[in-house]
Design a protein around this motif. Structure first.
Motif, short mmCIF file in Angstrom:
data_model
loop_
_atom_site.label_atom_id
_atom_site.label_comp_id
_atom_site.label_asym_id
_atom_site.label_seq_id
_atom_site.Cartn_x
_atom_site.Cartn_y
_atom_site.Cartn_z
N ASN A 91 0.81 -1.23 0.00
CA ASN A 91 0.00 0.00 0.00
C ASN A 91 0.84 1.28 0.00
N GLN A 92 2.10 1.18 -0.38
CA GLN A 92 3.00 2.33 -0.39
C GLN A 92 3.54 2.61 -1.79
N ALA A 93 2.80 2.22 -2.82
CA ALA A 93 3.32 2.30 -4.18
C ALA A 93 3.64 3.72 -4.61
N THR A 94 2.86 4.70 -4.18
CA THR A 94 3.12 6.09 -4.58
C THR A 94 4.54 6.49 -4.19
N ARG A 95 4.91 6.19 -2.97
CA ARG A 95 6.26 6.53 -2.49
C ARG A 95 7.31 5.66 -3.16
N VAL A 96 7.06 4.37 -3.28
CA VAL A 96 8.04 3.46 -3.88
C VAL A 96 8.36 3.87 -5.30
N PHE A 97 7.35 4.11 -6.13
CA PHE A 97 7.58 4.44 -7.53
C PHE A 97 8.24 5.81 -7.67
N ARG A 98 7.90 6.74 -6.76
CA ARG A 98 8.53 8.06 -6.81
C ARG A 98 10.03 7.96 -6.50
N MET A 99 10.36 7.14 -5.52
CA MET A 99 11.76 7.02 -5.11
C MET A 99 12.56 6.11 -6.04
N PHE A 100 11.92 5.04 -6.51
CA PHE A 100 12.65 4.00 -7.23
C PHE A 100 11.92 3.64 -8.52
N PRO A 101 12.16 4.37 -9.59
CA PRO A 101 11.44 4.12 -10.85
C PRO A 101 11.74 2.77 -11.49
N ASP A 102 12.79 2.09 -11.00
CA ASP A 102 13.11 0.78 -11.57
C ASP A 102 12.21 -0.33 -11.04
N VAL A 103 11.43 -0.04 -10.02
CA VAL A 103 10.46 -1.02 -9.53
C VAL A 103 9.23 -0.99 -10.43
N ASP A 104 8.80 -2.16 -10.89
CA ASP A 104 7.65 -2.24 -11.80
C ASP A 104 6.34 -2.49 -11.08
N ILE A 105 6.37 -3.34 -10.04
CA ILE A 105 5.13 -3.81 -9.42
C ILE A 105 5.31 -3.86 -7.91
N VAL A 106 4.31 -3.40 -7.19
CA VAL A 106 4.27 -3.55 -5.73
C VAL A 106 3.10 -4.47 -5.40
N VAL A 107 3.36 -5.49 -4.60
CA VAL A 107 2.32 -6.42 -4.17
C VAL A 107 1.73 -5.92 -2.85
#
Length: 644
Positions: A110-126
């Motif tokens: 449930n933290q995808a907004t922060r994850v994708f902002r910080m780390f654009p190389d991550v494709d998918i958050v479960v």
């Protein structure tokens, strides 16, 4: 020509640097569930890469990418590996721009907004339980789908072709947990290393999932406020038997509230029965149910009668009513704990308590009051600084509590600097207290001393800890420097305890420093008629520290070390220090004091052997006090009386 299988690598990293592995349970569940599917098993090569807390990024990258580059990388993310795993994802994308990077785990759910902002190389958050979500992601890859076109999969976040964040509907909780294949029974997590021995520090096992509570600081498996669901007795029994066959000493249950359901009693009965057959396991460690029911008391009695050990935990966190209100724990029966602690002590069972420093509402005064009240009843008190974790009330309502936080240098936890009832100066002082408390009371350097010191010497546990804090700050002897440095740096570095702990356990000079502090700072405060007896208890605690010599040091001639002769008892190896003359039976003295009974018989001298379990070096660097306690020296009768 046959198509090469797609390469999937599941990456996990433990928190501690250890000579033994930390069991990769999360990755094991994912791999076992994926391989249950015939299509995936045929077309994908899935492997687990398990690293310890001391692994460097350069080392991990070399191991992950030294051969063929993976097609999919799944990372089991927690606070301590969030940043390193993002760095590995960046390297992976340099090697394979079309590869998929999947992040899962409590810290990113449930933290995808922060994850994708910080780390654009991550494709998918479960988001949530990942076993079947990950399996569907593997099918999507086999189907040739883009990582930007995954709307059909529940429980994930990703970015569509335009870069817009998409979060799909929540995946329902898994009701029948047995549909998740066992990573142990399927062989996904191997039970032997190349030398044919069990390679892990402990065996990790889930018996259930879910937690009915919703504490302000906790997000246990994303299952807070959830109905508890259990694995079947038949499956768990098969897993226990497998561990028993491989002589696993300790089962660590990854449950939020073990001991509150009838099936928990059945689990313990199966462990006891299999232990009679194989001699193992020797102990169960877990987060015990917050509310102690009849089931819990029955479990404890059966474990005691069978000699199955545990560190029975009072996870109180605070004893201050206002703080409990803000924690959303005020109405939990866990707060009615004193009768339970007294009963465990009278039964001669090892019990410890957990407190959190830095919770909103707490002050130094209220914390110390609660600490000493708790220390009056339990042998060990573990104190941890408050960390603000994702998806918790504290994280989502920081302004309400006046929380001021900062992220860690190498991890992604939020460390508390101050809040409405705690100043930065209060916090700095208490981090020093926590350091010394963890060193001598939690791990524990002193374990028998506390009750005699309180009842015969009139000194509380917090007073003794603060005495040692003052000593570390003012004594000028060179041998004090590791203690002083650790204490001063404890506010800014959470990893300072382990080297100081190994210094105390593994060198004579550290023990002599403690003896000098005792003689000069503590002894004058004690009633004269009890000084000799309390000094005897103090000496016994140092004498029974685990058999360990710090690398680069000569083996002690006074304390236990690895040069002692060995013997085998109950399938385990012990160092034996024989013909030890004691002026007092310290364990008997403490037990009499616990029961408020006469202790004259304990004052008769005895000559005995002391037994030290072999292998303390595997656990000391981890500061895992629940395991370290099994390596403390014991009298021969304690081995047979089933005492820790």
């Amino acid at each position: 020509m046959a198509q090469q299988p797609l390469k999937v690598r599941l990456v996990q990293q433990g928190v501690w640097a250890m000579s033994l592995e930390s069991m990769p349970l999360a990755s094991g569940y994912l791999m076992a569930t994926a391989l249950q599917d015939e299509r995936i098993a045929e077309h994908m090569d899935i492997q687990i890469r398990n690293f310890d807390g001391g692994s460097t990024l350069f080392g991990m990258a070399n191991q992950l990418f030294e051969e063929d580059t993976p097609d999919i990388m799944g990372f089991s993310v927690v606070g301590w590996n969030y940043q390193p795993f993002a760095a590995l994802a960046e390297t992976f994308k340099q090697l394979n721009p079309d590869g998929w990077v999947v992040f899962g785990g409590n810290h990113v759910s449930n933290q995808a907004t922060r994850v994708f902002r910080m780390f654009p190389d991550v494709d998918i958050v479960v988001n949530g339980e990942g076993e079947f979500t990950f399996r569907e992601l593997l099918h999507a890859r086999l189907d040739g789908r883009s990582p930007h076109d995954l709307n059909h999969i529940q429980g994930i976040s990703f970015r569509d072709e335009s870069g817009t964040l998409v979060t799909t509907e929540d995946r329902p909780r898994i009701e029948d947990l047995d549909v998740i294949p066992s990573p142990f029974l399927t062989g996904v997590i191997p039970m032997k290393n190349q030398d044919g021995v069990f390679p892990y520090d402990v065996a990790l096992l889930e018996t259930n999932r879910g937690c009915p509570y919703k504490c302000s600081f906790c997000y246990w498996g994303g299952a807070v406020g959830q109905r508890v669901r259990a694995f079947s007795r038949e499956r768990l029994r098969q897993e226990i038997e497998l561990f028993a066959q491989h002589k696993v000493h300790t089962l660590v249950l990854c449950d939020a509230n073990f001991g509150m359901m009838p099936i928990d009693l059945e689990f313990v009965e199966d462990v006891i029965e299999l232990r009679r057959q194989y001699g193992f396991p020797k102990s169960i460690e877990t987060s015990w149910a917050k509310n102690k029911s009849k089931v819990f008391y029955q479990i404890v009695k059966e474990m005691k009668n069978a000699g199955l050990h545990s560190s029975f935990t009072l996870a109180l966190q605070t004893l201050d009513d206002n703080t409990l209100d803000l924690m959303n724990r005020r109405n939990m029966k866990v707060n009615d704990w004193e009768n339970l602690a007294e009963w465990l002590g009278q039964e001669g069972l090892d019990c410890y308590a957990e407190l959190i420093w830095g919770a909103p509402g707490e002050t130094v005064e209220s914390f110390m009051k609660g600490y000493d009240r708790l220390a009056n009843h339990v042998s060990r008190v573990a104190v941890y600084p408050m960390l603000i974790l994702p998806n918790t009330t504290y994280a989502e309502e920081k302004k309400r509590f006046g929380l001021v936080t900062v992220r860690g240098n190498t991890d992604d936890f939020e460390y508390v600097l101050s809040h409405d009832t705690m100043s930065p100066a209060d916090n700095r002082y208490m981090h020093r207290f926590i350091f010394v408390s963890r060193l001598i009371a939690e791990n524990p350097v002193f374990r028998y001393l506390w009750m005699p010191l309180r009842t015969l010497g009139g000194i509380t546990q917090s007073q003794l800890i603060r005495s040692l804090m003052d000593w570390f700050e003012t004594d000028q002897d060179q041998s004090v420097e590791p203690f002083r440095t650790g204490m001063v740096n404890s506010f800014t570095d959470s990893d300072v305890l382990a080297p100081v702990l190994t210094y105390v356990y593994g060198t004579d000079e550290a023990k002599q420093l403690l003896r000098r502090w005792w003689t000069q700072a503590v002894l004058p405060l004690l009633p004269e008629e009890h000084r000799d007896l309390l000094t005897t208890v103090f000496d016994y605690d140092l004498l029974t520290l685990p058999a360990y010599t710090r690398p680069g040091r000569e083996m002690s001639t006074r304390y236990a070390n690895e040069g002692l002769p060995q013997t085998e008892i109950g399938g385990e190896s012990y160092y034996v220090s024989g013909d030890i003359a004691l002026s007092c039976d310290v364990p008997a003295l403490v037990q009499a004091l616990r029961r408020d009974e006469p202790y004259d018989d304990a004052l008769e001298g005895l000559t005995t052997s002391i037994y030290y379990k072999v292998g303390a070096n595997h656990f000391l660097p981890s500061t895992n006090h629940e395991e370290i306690v099994y390596y403390m020296g014991r009298l021969e009768r304690q081995l047979h009386d089933r005492e820790v």
